[in-house]
Design an enzyme around this catalytic site. Structure first.
Site, PDB file in Angstrom:
ATOM      1  N   CYS A  41       5.362  -7.522   7.603  1.00  0.00           N
ATOM      2  CA  CYS A  41       6.349  -7.050   8.571  1.00  0.00           C
ATOM      3  C   CYS A  41       6.510  -8.119   9.642  1.00  0.00           C
ATOM      4  O   CYS A  41       5.572  -8.832   9.969  1.00  0.00           O
ATOM      5  CB  CYS A  41       5.850  -5.750   9.212  1.00  0.00           C
ATOM      6  SG  CYS A  41       7.029  -4.999  10.358  1.00  0.00           S
ATOM      7  N   CYS A  72       3.450   8.236   1.212  1.00  0.00           N
ATOM      8  CA  CYS A  72       3.860   7.280   2.241  1.00  0.00           C
ATOM      9  C   CYS A  72       4.028   5.936   1.548  1.00  0.00           C
ATOM     10  O   CYS A  72       3.087   5.430   0.938  1.00  0.00           O
ATOM     11  CB  CYS A  72       2.766   7.218   3.310  1.00  0.00           C
ATOM     12  SG  CYS A  72       3.060   5.937   4.543  1.00  0.00           S
ATOM     13  N   CYS A  98       4.494  -5.477  16.299  1.00  0.00           N
ATOM     14  CA  CYS A  98       3.880  -4.459  17.172  1.00  0.00           C
ATOM     15  C   CYS A  98       2.389  -4.785  17.345  1.00  0.00           C
ATOM     16  O   CYS A  98       1.692  -5.083  16.375  1.00  0.00           O
ATOM     17  CB  CYS A  98       4.053  -3.060  16.576  1.00  0.00           C
ATOM     18  SG  CYS A  98       5.778  -2.577  16.402  1.00  0.00           S
ATOM     19  N   CYS A 149      -0.574  -2.909  15.294  1.00  0.00           N
ATOM     20  CA  CYS A 149      -0.374  -2.613  13.876  1.00  0.00           C
ATOM     21  C   CYS A 149      -0.960  -3.690  12.967  1.00  0.00           C
ATOM     22  O   CYS A 149      -0.782  -4.887  13.209  1.00  0.00           O
ATOM     23  CB  CYS A 149       1.128  -2.462  13.621  1.00  0.00           C
ATOM     24  SG  CYS A 149       1.523  -2.119  11.912  1.00  0.00           S
ATOM     25  N   GLU A 194       0.827  -1.211   0.000  1.00  0.00           N
ATOM     26  CA  GLU A 194       0.000   0.000   0.000  1.00  0.00           C
ATOM     27  C   GLU A 194       0.855   1.252   0.000  1.00  0.00           C
ATOM     28  O   GLU A 194       1.965   1.252   0.538  1.00  0.00           O
ATOM     29  CB  GLU A 194      -0.876   0.038   1.266  1.00  0.00           C
ATOM     30  CG  GLU A 194      -1.861  -1.095   1.329  1.00  0.00           C
ATOM     31  CD  GLU A 194      -2.598  -1.148   2.660  1.00  0.00           C
ATOM     32  OE1 GLU A 194      -2.726  -0.106   3.330  1.00  0.00           O
ATOM     33  OE2 GLU A 194      -3.046  -2.256   3.021  1.00  0.00           O
ATOM     34  N   CYS A 235      -1.879   2.236   7.121  1.00  0.00           N
ATOM     35  CA  CYS A 235      -1.400   1.157   6.262  1.00  0.00           C
ATOM     36  C   CYS A 235      -1.685  -0.242   6.788  1.00  0.00           C
ATOM     37  O   CYS A 235      -1.818  -0.467   7.963  1.00  0.00           O
ATOM     38  CB  CYS A 235       0.078   1.326   6.016  1.00  0.00           C
ATOM     39  SG  CYS A 235       0.319   2.123   4.448  1.00  0.00           S
TER      40      CYS A 235
HETATM   41  N1  SAH Z   1       8.096  -0.030  10.757  1.00  0.00           N
HETATM   42  C1  SAH Z   1       8.218   1.388  10.807  1.00  0.00           C
HETATM   43  C2  SAH Z   1       7.321   2.140   9.826  1.00  0.00           C
HETATM   44  C3  SAH Z   1       5.902   1.693   9.632  1.00  0.00           C
HETATM   45  S1  SAH Z   1       4.581   2.220  10.652  1.00  0.00           S
HETATM   46  C4  SAH Z   1       7.998   1.882  12.215  1.00  0.00           C
HETATM   47  O1  SAH Z   1       7.672   1.083  13.069  1.00  0.00           O
HETATM   48  O2  SAH Z   1       8.205   3.063  12.457  1.00  0.00           O
HETATM   49  C5  SAH Z   1       4.454   3.949  10.714  1.00  0.00           C
HETATM   50  C6  SAH Z   1       3.965   4.432  12.068  1.00  0.00           C
HETATM   51  O3  SAH Z   1       2.582   4.091  12.309  1.00  0.00           O
HETATM   52  C7  SAH Z   1       4.739   3.834  13.223  1.00  0.00           C
HETATM   53  O4  SAH Z   1       5.002   4.813  14.179  1.00  0.00           O
HETATM   54  C8  SAH Z   1       3.772   2.801  13.745  1.00  0.00           C
HETATM   55  O5  SAH Z   1       4.086   2.427  15.052  1.00  0.00           O
HETATM   56  C9  SAH Z   1       2.449   3.524  13.591  1.00  0.00           C
HETATM   57  N2  SAH Z   1       1.268   2.658  13.609  1.00  0.00           N
HETATM   58  C10 SAH Z   1       1.161   1.380  13.232  1.00  0.00           C
HETATM   59  N3  SAH Z   1      -0.104   0.932  13.412  1.00  0.00           N
HETATM   60  C11 SAH Z   1      -0.803   1.968  13.893  1.00  0.00           C
HETATM   61  C12 SAH Z   1      -2.170   2.134  14.299  1.00  0.00           C
HETATM   62  N4  SAH Z   1      -3.043   1.146  14.207  1.00  0.00           N
HETATM   63  N5  SAH Z   1      -2.553   3.340  14.744  1.00  0.00           N
HETATM   64  C13 SAH Z   1      -1.664   4.365  14.824  1.00  0.00           C
HETATM   65  N6  SAH Z   1      -0.374   4.269  14.474  1.00  0.00           N
HETATM   66  C14 SAH Z   1       0.066   3.082  14.032  1.00  0.00           C
END
Ligand code: SAH
Length: 349
Positions: free
Chosen positions: A115, A108, A119, A122, A95, A337
Site C-alpha cells: 500500500c 476480509c 498510515c 499500519c 493476506e 493484515c
Molecule cells: N486502505 C483501506 C483498507 C485497509 S485497512 C483503509 O484505509 O480503510 C482496514 C482498517 O484497518 C482501516 O480502518 C485501517 O486504518 C485499520 N488499521 C490498519 N492498521 C491497523 C492497526 N495496526 N490496528 C488497528 N487498525 C488498523
C-alpha cells in the site's frame, strides 16, 4: 486483460466478455455458461467434467488461469478465524482472513500488494506498494477460502492489504463480478469497501450505483491529529472528506460507517471524542455509526494501543453518536493484515 504471455485473464472477464471470447475461438456460446460456472468454483481444464477435451486444450492455450496458492494458514484456537497467506502467480504475497459470524461467513480480502497510503500505524504500508491486484486475484481469494474451508462465504470486506480506491477500476470490476448471479453471487449489500479517504474516488463511486457499504477510516477528529497519522489528510482535509461522505449518502441513500482506531496519546482522549461528535454532526446528516478499533500494535510503528477505549465510546454515546467497539477475532493468530506478508518477504530476502 492480457499479461506478458498475451493470454487473457479469464476470471477477470464479465460473463458477456467470456461469451465473446468463446465465440472467437470457434465454440458455441452455451459453453461460456458452463465454463463461467466452473471457474467461479475454482475448477479448470481437466476438472471441467462437461467440457470436451479439445475445448479444455483450447482454454489452456487461450486463457491465463491461476488462483492464489495457500502459502501459510493459521487457525485461531479461540474462535476458528483462519488467516491465509496467499502466493500470487508472480511470487508476491497477500493476506485474507476468514471469520465466522452469526450472520454468515465473512472474508476480509486484499486489494493491492502492499500500500502507498503511508498510515503511520499500519503494517501493510511499511514496504510501500508493489502492484495492484487484478479483479481475478480479488475473486481468487474468495474462491480459495471457500475451497479450503468447504464453507460458503456470504460477506466480503475489503479491509485487507491495500487501498481499494487506489486500485479503482479493478475494484469496481471485482464488485460487479462477485455479485454476478452466474458467478459467486455475493450480494453487494453484503460487501463493505473501506477507504482511507480518497475524496475524488468517493465522488466517482457515488456515481456507480453499487449498493455496497462504504467504510471510512477516519481515525481522528481534526486536521492536525489526522495529518500526523494519515498522510492522505494533507491532500484531502477532514472537512472535504466528510463533505464527500454526506454527498455520497445523498446520492446513494447508503449509510456510511466510520472506523476509528484508538491510539494511545494520539486520538483517544474524551475531549477528542467530543470533537469527533461535533464534526460528525456538523457534516453528516444521516445517522452514523463509529466502529472503534483498539490499535493492533505493530512493533515498527512505535505506537501503542489505547487504554481509554470504553471512556471514548461512552463519551460518543452520551453525545448521541452510535459507537461500538470491534470484537477482536483471531487475537491468537495476529489476524490483522499486513504482518504475515512482511514476515514471508523478510524470510525470502
Ligand atoms: N486502505 C483501506 C483498507 C485497509 S485497512 C483503509 O484505509 O480503510 C482496514 C482498517 O484497518 C482501516 O480502518 C485501517 O486504518 C485499520 N488499521 C490498519 N492498521 C491497523 C492497526 N495496526 N490496528 C488497528 N487498525 C488498523
Amino acid at each position: 486483460m492480457t499479461n506478458s504471455f498475451e493470454k487473457i485473464d479469464i476470471l477477470s472477464l464479465f460473463f458477456k466478455e467470456l461469451e465473446e471470447e468463446i465465440i472467437k475461438i470457434g465454440e458455441p456460446k452455451f459453453r461460456a455458461k458452463q465454463i463461467y460456472s466452473w471457474i467461479n468454483k475454482g475448477k479448470w481444464s481437466d476438472e471441467m467434467a462437461n467440457i470436451p477435451v479439445p475445448l479444455r486444450k483450447k482454454l489452456d492455450e487461450h486463457f491465463l488461469w491461476t488462483l492464489p496458492a495457500v502459502e501459510k494458514k493459521l487457525v485461531s484456537q479461540i474462535d476458528g478465524t483462519v488467516k491465509y497467506l496467499f502466493k500470487l502467480y508472480d511470487g508476491e504475497y497477500i493476506e485474507s482472513v476468514f471469520m465466522r459470524y452469526e450472520h454468515g461467513n465473512t472474508l476480509c480480502i486484499s486489494s493491492q500488494v502492499g500500500c502507498r497510503m503511508g498510515c503511520k500505524f499500519c503494517a501493510s504500508t511499511l514496504l510501500g506498494r508493489v502492484r495492484n491486484l487484478l479483479p481475478s486475484e480479488m475473486l481468487g481469494q474468495i474462491i480459495m477460502a471457500e475451497k479450503d474451508t468447504g464453507e460458503r462465504i456470504s460477506n466480503v470486506v475489503m479491509m485487507g492489504i491495500g487501498e481499494p480506491l487506489d486500485n479503482y477500476d479493478n475494484t469496481i470490476k471485482f464488485l460487479r463480478l462477485v455479485s454476478d448471479e452466474n458467478g459467486l453471487n455475493i450480494g453487494l449489500r453484503h460487501i463493505s469497501v473501506s477507504t482511507c479517504g480518497l475524496v475524488d474516488r468517493i465522488n466517482d463511486l457515488s456515481n456507480e450505483a453499487l449498493p455496497i457499504t462504504l467504510s471510512i477510516s477516519l481515525h481522528a477528529y481534526d486536521n492536525d491529529t489526522r495529518s500526523k497519522i494519515m498522510p492522505i489528510n494533507n491532500k484531502y482535509p477532514i472537512e472535504a472528506l466528510l463533505d464527500a461522505c454526506q454527498k455520497y449518502f445523498e446520492k446513494t441513500s447508503r449509510r456510511i460507517s466510520f472506523e476509528y482506531t484508538l491510539i494511545s496519546g494520539q486520538n483517544d482522549t474524551e475531549e477528542g471524542a467530543t470533537k469527533l461528535a461535533k464534526i460528525l454532526k456538523k457534516y453528516i446528516k444521516s445517522p452514523c455509526h463509529v466502529n472503534l478499533i483498539p490499535l493492533n500494535e505493530v512493533k515498527e510503528t512505535g505506537l501503542g494501543t489505547s487504554k481509554n477505549v470504553n471512556n471514548f465510546k461512552n463519551k460518543l454515546m452520551s453525545l448521541g453518536v452510535n459507537a461500538t467497539v470491534r470484537r477482536r477475532l483471531g487475537s491468537d493468530i495476529n489476524a490483522s493484515c499486513g504482518q504475515l506478508r512482511r514476515q514471508a518477504k523478510e524470510e525470502r530476502e
